[in-house]
Design an enzyme around this catalytic site. Structure first.
Site: not given
Length: 179
Positions: A106-107
């Site tokens: 994800c991030h």
């Protein structure tokens, strides 16, 4: 294998922490939660507070040499906070430079961007990181999972919670091949 899961004290996406944690423990690995502060880590489900998890070790006191692999769960706030912590950045950089497996979902690749560890690497992430990864010299692809073996060691990246099955398959494959 002893595996470090590195998070900030708040903001980690719960499913991106717990699902890999349980899968790797189930495969016989020792998992340890490292964070920027002692106590507990507050996880989130999207933007809502969720469960708290006990911290095993503070990253400022941890040695990367004590771990065989690093997992970086996502969430928006989690990697954003980690990238401002010089010890967390140095911890992640050490894994990338030493060639030990690193997995980020994800991030989480934001921390690797800050560590100047994506240059020449091909990876995926949450789509909003595309520009940051590209500006840092990485090659960004929009795909469920990417295992990059360019550079010192394997880097496993994934876009989002919906890609967890692919992420875990690739991560366990990398870990199994290194045993």
């Amino acid at each position: 294998m002893r595996i470090a899961f590195l998070t900030a004290h708040e903001g980690v996406e719960q499913i991106e922490l717990t699902v890999p944690w349980q899968a790797l423990r189930g495969a016989g690995h020792e998992t340890r939660l490292l964070a920027t502060r002692p106590g507990t880590v507050r996880a989130f489900r999207w933007l809502e507070a969720a469960d708290a998890f006990p911290v095993d070790e503070v990253v400022a006191e941890a040695s990367p040499a004590d771990y065989g692999a690093l997992v970086l769960p996502g969430g928006v706030a989690n990697p954003d906070a980690l990238r401002t912590d010089v010890r967390a950045v140095a911890f992640a950089r050490a894994f990338m430079e030493d060639g030990r497996p690193v997995a980020a979902i994800c991030h989480a690749p934001w921390l690797l961007v800050e560590a100047d560890a994506v240059r020449g690497r091909t990876l995926t992430s949450w789509p909003s990181l595309r520009t940051d990864i590209t500006n840092a010299g990485g090659i960004w692809l929009d795909e469920p999972v990417r295992v990059c073996t360019a550079g010192a060691g394997p880097l496993v990246t994934s876009r989002r919670p919906g890609d967890l099955d692919a992420f875990l398959g690739a991560l366990t494959g990398v870990l199994d091949s290194g045993r």
